[in-house]
Design an enzyme around this catalytic site. Structure first.
Site, PDB file in Angstrom:
ATOM      1  N   ASP A  83      -2.169   6.030  13.008  1.00  0.00           N
ATOM      2  CA  ASP A  83      -3.087   4.889  13.170  1.00  0.00           C
ATOM      3  C   ASP A  83      -2.955   4.286  14.565  1.00  0.00           C
ATOM      4  O   ASP A  83      -3.934   3.958  15.217  1.00  0.00           O
ATOM      5  CB  ASP A  83      -2.904   3.827  12.071  1.00  0.00           C
ATOM      6  CG  ASP A  83      -1.493   3.262  11.978  1.00  0.00           C
ATOM      7  OD1 ASP A  83      -0.539   3.882  12.499  1.00  0.00           O
ATOM      8  OD2 ASP A  83      -1.329   2.189  11.368  1.00  0.00           O
ATOM      9  N   ASN A  92      14.018  -0.747   8.199  1.00  0.00           N
ATOM     10  CA  ASN A  92      13.358  -1.959   8.686  1.00  0.00           C
ATOM     11  C   ASN A  92      12.767  -1.667  10.057  1.00  0.00           C
ATOM     12  O   ASN A  92      13.477  -1.513  11.032  1.00  0.00           O
ATOM     13  CB  ASN A  92      14.394  -3.091   8.761  1.00  0.00           C
ATOM     14  CG  ASN A  92      13.774  -4.389   9.244  1.00  0.00           C
ATOM     15  OD1 ASN A  92      12.755  -4.390   9.949  1.00  0.00           O
ATOM     16  ND2 ASN A  92      14.374  -5.495   8.878  1.00  0.00           N
ATOM     17  N   LYS A  93      11.406  -1.559  10.090  1.00  0.00           N
ATOM     18  CA  LYS A  93      10.716  -1.169  11.334  1.00  0.00           C
ATOM     19  C   LYS A  93      11.085  -2.042  12.518  1.00  0.00           C
ATOM     20  O   LYS A  93      11.348  -1.564  13.600  1.00  0.00           O
ATOM     21  CB  LYS A  93       9.192  -1.308  11.158  1.00  0.00           C
ATOM     22  CG  LYS A  93       8.526  -0.146  10.490  1.00  0.00           C
ATOM     23  CD  LYS A  93       7.048  -0.077  10.843  1.00  0.00           C
ATOM     24  CE  LYS A  93       6.285  -1.329  10.513  1.00  0.00           C
ATOM     25  NZ  LYS A  93       5.395  -1.223   9.381  1.00  0.00           N
ATOM     26  N   ASP A 132      -1.808  -0.917   7.639  1.00  0.00           N
ATOM     27  CA  ASP A 132      -1.255  -1.696   6.524  1.00  0.00           C
ATOM     28  C   ASP A 132      -2.077  -2.942   6.260  1.00  0.00           C
ATOM     29  O   ASP A 132      -2.390  -3.287   5.122  1.00  0.00           O
ATOM     30  CB  ASP A 132       0.194  -2.096   6.830  1.00  0.00           C
ATOM     31  CG  ASP A 132       1.059  -0.897   7.160  1.00  0.00           C
ATOM     32  OD1 ASP A 132       0.589   0.236   6.932  1.00  0.00           O
ATOM     33  OD2 ASP A 132       2.177  -1.079   7.647  1.00  0.00           O
ATOM     34  N   GLU A 158       0.331  10.018   8.564  1.00  0.00           N
ATOM     35  CA  GLU A 158       1.474   9.173   8.949  1.00  0.00           C
ATOM     36  C   GLU A 158       1.639   9.110  10.458  1.00  0.00           C
ATOM     37  O   GLU A 158       1.556  10.138  11.143  1.00  0.00           O
ATOM     38  CB  GLU A 158       2.752   9.744   8.306  1.00  0.00           C
ATOM     39  CG  GLU A 158       3.619   8.678   7.696  1.00  0.00           C
ATOM     40  CD  GLU A 158       2.874   7.860   6.652  1.00  0.00           C
ATOM     41  OE1 GLU A 158       2.483   6.720   6.988  1.00  0.00           O
ATOM     42  OE2 GLU A 158       2.680   8.322   5.531  1.00  0.00           O
ATOM     43  N   SER A 168       5.748  -4.146   2.636  1.00  0.00           N
ATOM     44  CA  SER A 168       6.012  -5.516   2.171  1.00  0.00           C
ATOM     45  C   SER A 168       5.884  -6.519   3.313  1.00  0.00           C
ATOM     46  O   SER A 168       5.354  -7.616   3.132  1.00  0.00           O
ATOM     47  CB  SER A 168       7.406  -5.615   1.550  1.00  0.00           C
ATOM     48  OG  SER A 168       8.387  -5.192   2.476  1.00  0.00           O
ATOM     49  N   ARG A 183       0.843  -1.201   0.000  1.00  0.00           N
ATOM     50  CA  ARG A 183       0.000   0.000   0.000  1.00  0.00           C
ATOM     51  C   ARG A 183       0.872   1.242   0.000  1.00  0.00           C
ATOM     52  O   ARG A 183       2.042   1.204   0.351  1.00  0.00           O
ATOM     53  CB  ARG A 183      -0.921   0.018   1.222  1.00  0.00           C
ATOM     54  CG  ARG A 183      -0.204   0.049   2.575  1.00  0.00           C
ATOM     55  CD  ARG A 183      -0.101   1.420   3.196  1.00  0.00           C
ATOM     56  NE  ARG A 183       0.796   1.431   4.341  1.00  0.00           N
ATOM     57  CZ  ARG A 183       2.085   1.743   4.269  1.00  0.00           C
ATOM     58  NH1 ARG A 183       2.642   2.052   3.127  1.00  0.00           N
ATOM     59  NH2 ARG A 183       2.842   1.751   5.360  1.00  0.00           N
TER      60      ARG A 183
END
Length: 447
Positions: free
Chosen positions: A41, A222-223, A179, A38, A135, A32
């Site tokens: 959520d 990379n979260k 997401d 941003e 992803s 998405r």
């Protein structure tokens, strides 16, 4: 992009080559792009994403071996196999297969399945990794679908979305559910306003006359591997508690700035006034937070900080709360402009996107040098609005570009951002593309 049918055929052949049998079914979950909204959520606020064509596709066969065998068409991701009765997820080591196992475990827990059948699965992804296009969440969602189908169960899209949002916590990301929700609830041709508690999605018709372009900064983020993301979650949580306490509310159960607004019954503008009154712009030390909340350092560490934020000594409460309340308002303004489509709608929406980027950069501090450069280049190249999208600290920008400027826009961004750098130039084909709202997650069986 290869059409889906071609990818399915290729995936089928690769599956047969690897496992010497045909797949029983296929599952697909899209990535998405978030157009605006941003880092809000997880504070309980509505966001405005759309699904993209890039997706995660899995071919699956089912057997009674009670072993989960995973492989990826990309050789960079290693094969993995695990007993279905011993699923463990290593938070310290966010590998691709652990995201898949999050989805399996989430659906298993949701359906109280005592045992799982064995599956063989080959995954093929076209969403660039660590790019802020979701992803990892698409992989979790795809795995959730695979688990539902291989156990011959049916779950509603809303419940699947909620389940997959919760289960991503197994790997340590405290996200808010945008997401996973858009991955399941997307419909072709429309963006969605996604609201939480209860989860619901409303169509948002994007204006004619402009398209959205995604540009990857080629800086990976990379979260799960970084604590930046969870620090922001915790800063918002502490801000919520202090604001609640100064307003005389029972604060210990409150976690989200959005819930606090409802409790206080104030408008977003009024919440911004409260933030101005209560917080100073200088960072807050642990001591000051403990004093304000009348708690011990131990209570702060055990009840409020998360596992990977125990080391943090200073917290920017004013800036984070200001970003969240102003960004939540911009999402509603964006939808209102789309709904009424006045003259000049495209410019108004672009302006909201630009304000959003400035807030992410200056107040939430989730941008980076390359994203800021890329946003500037996109605006110079003819975008009416451009902003980082996804968690930030790398990944992609999304820009709104009038249709008549699209060719010169793509040419200029390519020339100014990608071509001067050999590594970026090599990646440009998959890094700069026009995107349209795509459909949601789906199961396909052999026709």
């Amino acid at each position: 992009e290869q059409p889906l049918y071609d990818r399915l055929q290729k995936l089928k052949e690769a599956f047969i080559g690897k496992y010497e049998e045909s797949p029983l079914f296929y599952a697909c979950a899209p990535g998405r792009v978030n157009l605006i909204g941003e880092h809000i959520d997880y504070c309980g606020y509505a966001v405005l994403p759309m699904a993209i064509e890039q997706n995660i596709l899995a071919a699956v066969s089912v057997n009674n071996s009670q072993t989960i065998q995973l492989a990826n068409t990309n050789p960079k991701y290693k094969d993995f196999s695990v007993s279905a009765s011993e699923l463990t997820i290593d938070r310290e080591n966010p590998q691709w297969h652990y995201y898949f196992l999050c989805g399996v475990k989430g659906v298993q827990d949701q359906l109280s399945l005592s045992s799982l059948p064995g599956i063989r699965c080959l995954v093929d992804g076209t969403i660039p990794a660590s790019s802020g296009l979701s992803s990892s969440s698409a992989l979790v969602c795809c795995a959730g679908l695979v688990t539902m189908e291989s156990n011959q169960k049916a779950i509603s899209k809303i419940l699947l979305a909620e389940t997959c949002a919760k289960c991503e916590r197994y790997i340590g990301t405290e996200g808010g559910g945008m997401d996973q929700s858009i991955s399941f609830l997307a419909e072709e041709g429309t963006a969605k306003l996604i609201e939480f508690n209860p989860l619901r999605a409303t169509d948002v018709k994007l204006p004619d006359g402009a398209v959205f372009v995604i540009a990857n900064s080629c800086v990976e983020m990379n979260k799960a591997a970084s604590s930046h993301f969870n620090i922001r979650v915790v800063e918002c949580r502490i801000a919520t508690k202090i604001l609640a306490k100064t307003r005389g509310l029972e604060w210990s159960g409150l976690q989200k700035l959005g819930v606090l607004q409802i409790e206080l019954g104030l408008s977003l503008d009024k919440m911004l006034d409260v933030v101005e009154k209560v917080f100073h712009p200088e960072p807050y030390s642990r001591e000051e937070i403990c004093k304000l909340l009348e708690i011990t350092t131990e209570q702060l560490c055990n009840n409020i900080l998360s596992a990977n934020t125990q080391h943090v000594t200073h917290f920017k409460l004013y800036q984070r709360a200001r970003h969240v309340y102003s960004e939540a308002a911009r999402v509603l303004q964006f939808k209102a402009v789309c709904d009424s489509s006045p003259d000049g709608a495209v410019l108004q929406l672009g302006n909201l996107m630009n304000q959003s980027h400035a807030s992410c950069r200056d107040l939430y501090e989730c941008s980076c040098l390359e994203l800021d450069q890329l946003v500037d280049i996109c605006l110079q190249a003819g975008a009416v609005g451009s902003r980082l999208t996804g968690a930030g600290w790398g990944g992609c920008t999304v820009s709104m570009v009038p249709i008549e400027r699209i060719d010169s826009f793509l040419r200029t961004v390519k020339e100014k951002y990608y071509m001067p750098d050999a590594r970026r130039a090599a990646l440009v084909k998959h890094s700069l593309f026009v995107t349209r709202p795509g459909g949601g997650a789906a199961i396909f069986t052999e026709e």
